[in-house]
Structures are given as C-alpha cells and as structure tokens.
Design a protein around this motif. Structure first.
Motif, PDB file in Angstrom:
ATOM      1  N   UNK A  11      10.021 -28.349  28.867  1.00  0.00           N
ATOM      2  CA  UNK A  11      10.119 -29.264  27.734  1.00  0.00           C
ATOM      3  C   UNK A  11      11.430 -29.084  26.977  1.00  0.00           C
ATOM      4  N   UNK A  12      11.753 -27.844  26.658  1.00  0.00           N
ATOM      5  CA  UNK A  12      12.953 -27.606  25.854  1.00  0.00           C
ATOM      6  C   UNK A  12      14.220 -27.897  26.657  1.00  0.00           C
ATOM      7  N   UNK A  13      14.220 -27.630  27.954  1.00  0.00           N
ATOM      8  CA  UNK A  13      15.385 -27.945  28.780  1.00  0.00           C
ATOM      9  C   UNK A  13      15.589 -29.459  28.899  1.00  0.00           C
ATOM     10  N   UNK A  14      14.517 -30.191  29.050  1.00  0.00           N
ATOM     11  CA  UNK A  14      14.631 -31.642  29.151  1.00  0.00           C
ATOM     12  C   UNK A  14      15.152 -32.222  27.841  1.00  0.00           C
ATOM     13  N   UNK A  15      14.567 -31.808  26.734  1.00  0.00           N
ATOM     14  CA  UNK A  15      14.953 -32.379  25.443  1.00  0.00           C
ATOM     15  C   UNK A  15      16.351 -31.948  25.010  1.00  0.00           C
ATOM     16  N   UNK A  16      16.644 -30.658  25.096  1.00  0.00           N
ATOM     17  CA  UNK A  16      17.945 -30.152  24.632  1.00  0.00           C
ATOM     18  C   UNK A  16      19.036 -30.374  25.674  1.00  0.00           C
ATOM     19  N   UNK A  17      18.767 -29.974  26.914  1.00  0.00           N
ATOM     20  CA  UNK A  17      19.802 -29.987  27.939  1.00  0.00           C
ATOM     21  C   UNK A  17      20.048 -31.328  28.576  1.00  0.00           C
ATOM     22  N   UNK A  18      18.997 -32.099  28.803  1.00  0.00           N
ATOM     23  CA  UNK A  18      19.155 -33.371  29.504  1.00  0.00           C
ATOM     24  C   UNK A  18      19.243 -34.532  28.517  1.00  0.00           C
ATOM     25  N   UNK A  19      18.312 -34.593  27.579  1.00  0.00           N
ATOM     26  CA  UNK A  19      18.321 -35.688  26.599  1.00  0.00           C
ATOM     27  C   UNK A  19      19.283 -35.430  25.442  1.00  0.00           C
ATOM     28  N   UNK A  71      19.061 -33.748  22.652  1.00  0.00           N
ATOM     29  CA  UNK A  71      18.575 -33.786  21.278  1.00  0.00           C
ATOM     30  C   UNK A  71      19.087 -32.564  20.533  1.00  0.00           C
ATOM     31  N   UNK A  72      19.176 -32.667  19.227  1.00  0.00           N
ATOM     32  CA  UNK A  72      19.575 -31.526  18.412  1.00  0.00           C
ATOM     33  C   UNK A  72      18.417 -30.542  18.340  1.00  0.00           C
ATOM     34  N   UNK A  73      18.700 -29.370  17.800  1.00  0.00           N
ATOM     35  CA  UNK A  73      17.644 -28.370  17.604  1.00  0.00           C
ATOM     36  C   UNK A  73      16.560 -28.943  16.692  1.00  0.00           C
ATOM     37  N   UNK A  74      16.976 -29.600  15.601  1.00  0.00           N
ATOM     38  CA  UNK A  74      16.013 -30.182  14.665  1.00  0.00           C
ATOM     39  C   UNK A  74      15.147 -31.246  15.331  1.00  0.00           C
ATOM     40  N   UNK A 129      14.513 -31.623  18.535  1.00  0.00           N
ATOM     41  CA  UNK A 129      13.650 -30.987  19.524  1.00  0.00           C
ATOM     42  C   UNK A 129      12.476 -30.307  18.843  1.00  0.00           C
ATOM     43  N   UNK A 130      12.740 -29.639  17.726  1.00  0.00           N
ATOM     44  CA  UNK A 130      11.664 -28.976  16.970  1.00  0.00           C
ATOM     45  C   UNK A 130      10.635 -29.999  16.500  1.00  0.00           C
ATOM     46  N   UNK A 131      11.092 -31.156  16.072  1.00  0.00           N
ATOM     47  CA  UNK A 131      10.165 -32.191  15.613  1.00  0.00           C
ATOM     48  C   UNK A 131       9.327 -32.739  16.761  1.00  0.00           C
ATOM     49  N   UNK A 132       9.951 -32.982  17.911  1.00  0.00           N
ATOM     50  CA  UNK A 132       9.217 -33.513  19.060  1.00  0.00           C
ATOM     51  C   UNK A 132       8.164 -32.518  19.531  1.00  0.00           C
ATOM     52  N   UNK A 133       8.555 -31.247  19.636  1.00  0.00           N
ATOM     53  CA  UNK A 133       7.649 -30.232  20.166  1.00  0.00           C
ATOM     54  C   UNK A 133       6.731 -29.626  19.111  1.00  0.00           C
ATOM     55  N   UNK A 134       6.988 -29.971  17.842  1.00  0.00           N
ATOM     56  CA  UNK A 134       6.227 -29.401  16.724  1.00  0.00           C
ATOM     57  C   UNK A 134       6.374 -27.876  16.688  1.00  0.00           C
ATOM     58  N   UNK A 135       7.615 -27.423  16.868  1.00  0.00           N
ATOM     59  CA  UNK A 135       7.979 -26.017  16.803  1.00  0.00           C
ATOM     60  C   UNK A 135       8.916 -25.835  15.618  1.00  0.00           C
ATOM     61  N   UNK A 185      12.781 -23.103  19.050  1.00  0.00           N
ATOM     62  CA  UNK A 185      13.537 -23.978  19.954  1.00  0.00           C
ATOM     63  C   UNK A 185      14.749 -23.239  20.499  1.00  0.00           C
ATOM     64  N   UNK A 186      15.509 -22.592  19.607  1.00  0.00           N
ATOM     65  CA  UNK A 186      16.725 -21.890  20.030  1.00  0.00           C
ATOM     66  C   UNK A 186      16.409 -20.770  21.012  1.00  0.00           C
ATOM     67  N   UNK A 187      15.410 -19.966  20.680  1.00  0.00           N
ATOM     68  CA  UNK A 187      15.059 -18.821  21.531  1.00  0.00           C
ATOM     69  C   UNK A 187      14.518 -19.297  22.876  1.00  0.00           C
ATOM     70  N   UNK A 188      13.616 -20.272  22.837  1.00  0.00           N
ATOM     71  CA  UNK A 188      13.022 -20.769  24.078  1.00  0.00           C
ATOM     72  C   UNK A 188      14.074 -21.436  24.956  1.00  0.00           C
ATOM     73  N   UNK A 189      14.995 -22.177  24.339  1.00  0.00           N
ATOM     74  CA  UNK A 189      16.064 -22.819  25.110  1.00  0.00           C
ATOM     75  C   UNK A 189      16.939 -21.768  25.790  1.00  0.00           C
TER      76      UNK A 189
END
Length: 169
Positions: free
Chosen positions: A122-130, A132-135, A137-143, A148-152
C-alpha cells in the motif's frame, strides 16, 4: 457548483490516477467497474467530504476501501473454487498474473511488490508509484505521518532485498 458538477470535474482530473492506483493495488488490469464505483460513491457521499484533504486523496481512500472489499470477495470466491476442486480430487486452480505494458524493470518491481506484505504494498503504491505526499498517504491509509515514513522506508528496503538491488531510494 453543484455536487454533480464537482464530481464530474474530479472525474476529469483524477479518474486516470484512480485507475492506475487500482491497477497497482489489485494487480488486475480490469478495474473500470471499481473506478466507476469510486465516483458513484463519491457522488453519494460528497456531503461528507471536508476540505481537510484534497479531493484526490479522498478519492484514493474510497478506491482503497472498494478495492479491499473486492479483493476479499474474490478471495472468498477463489477459496470456494479451491475447496470444490479439492473435493473433486483435482489440483487447485492457478490463475496467471498478467502485467501489461510495463518495462522489464517495472515488471520486476511490480512482481517484487506483490510478494511484500500488504502494508508495504500500500505505502509503495501510494508514495512510490502514485507519488502522494506523506500527509496524503497518511490520510488514505488512516495512519499517522511517522508510520507512513517508517513503513515506506522499510518497504523500500524489503523490496530492494527481494529484487537484489534493483531499487534505490
């Protein structure tokens, strides 16, 4: 601007992004129905949208939830088929993973992502491919942002290990 006009505008702006996100997220090329459901649901729930996030982020959240539901549904259906096959004393069905229009490196990365745990995917798709910013991505994943930063970071390391150094931060 009416709700219908706003969703139409968002569809023009973000439908390709939602489509690509769903392809990566589900691993399937045939996601048009889910894209349509995203915008139908957005139209129904547009009154709940608040400007704390961007429309794109909100649509990605809806897309993710619908994709998770679809994956669960498909998993249940596949499990039923497998149980029936086993009961009939046949080998289980194998469904080939089809990846279209990707370069060889992208195919390897895509396959590598598929072997990672779901939170890494999830985090690779949102941050790396799509991208998205950290913020966002956090909103989409509800994290929270730190998660987000650590998991990415961990996901990149896991992917790099899986691919033998093809991926660089």
């Amino acid at each position: 601007m009416t709700n219908s006009e706003m969703i139409t505008d968002w569809f023009r702006k973000y439908s390709d992004d939602v489509f690509n996100f769903l392809i990566y997220y589900t691993g399937q090329r045939d996601v048009e129905d889910i894209v349509q459901e995203v915008f139908i649901k957005a139209l129904r729930k547009v009154d709940t949208f608040n400007d704390q996030s961007s429309p794109k982020t909100w649509l990605f959240s809806i897309a993710r939830n619908l994709a998770v539901d679809e994956i669960r549904k498909q998993t249940r259906e596949k499990e039923k088929v497998v149980r029936m096959k086993v009961m009939m004393d046949r080998k289980p069905l194998e469904t080939p993973e089809q990846v279209y229009q990707l370069s060889e490196t992208n195919k390897e990365i895509y396959r590598g992502i598929g072997y990672l745990k779901r939170s890494y995917q999830e985090v690779l798709i949102l941050r790396g491919i799509q991208e998205l910013t950290v913020n966002e991505t956090a909103q989409v994943l509800k994290w929270n942002k730190n998660r987000v930063k650590v998991t990415y970071h961990r996901a990149l390391k896991a992917l790099e290990k899986k691919l033998g150094g093809l991926v660089n931060e």
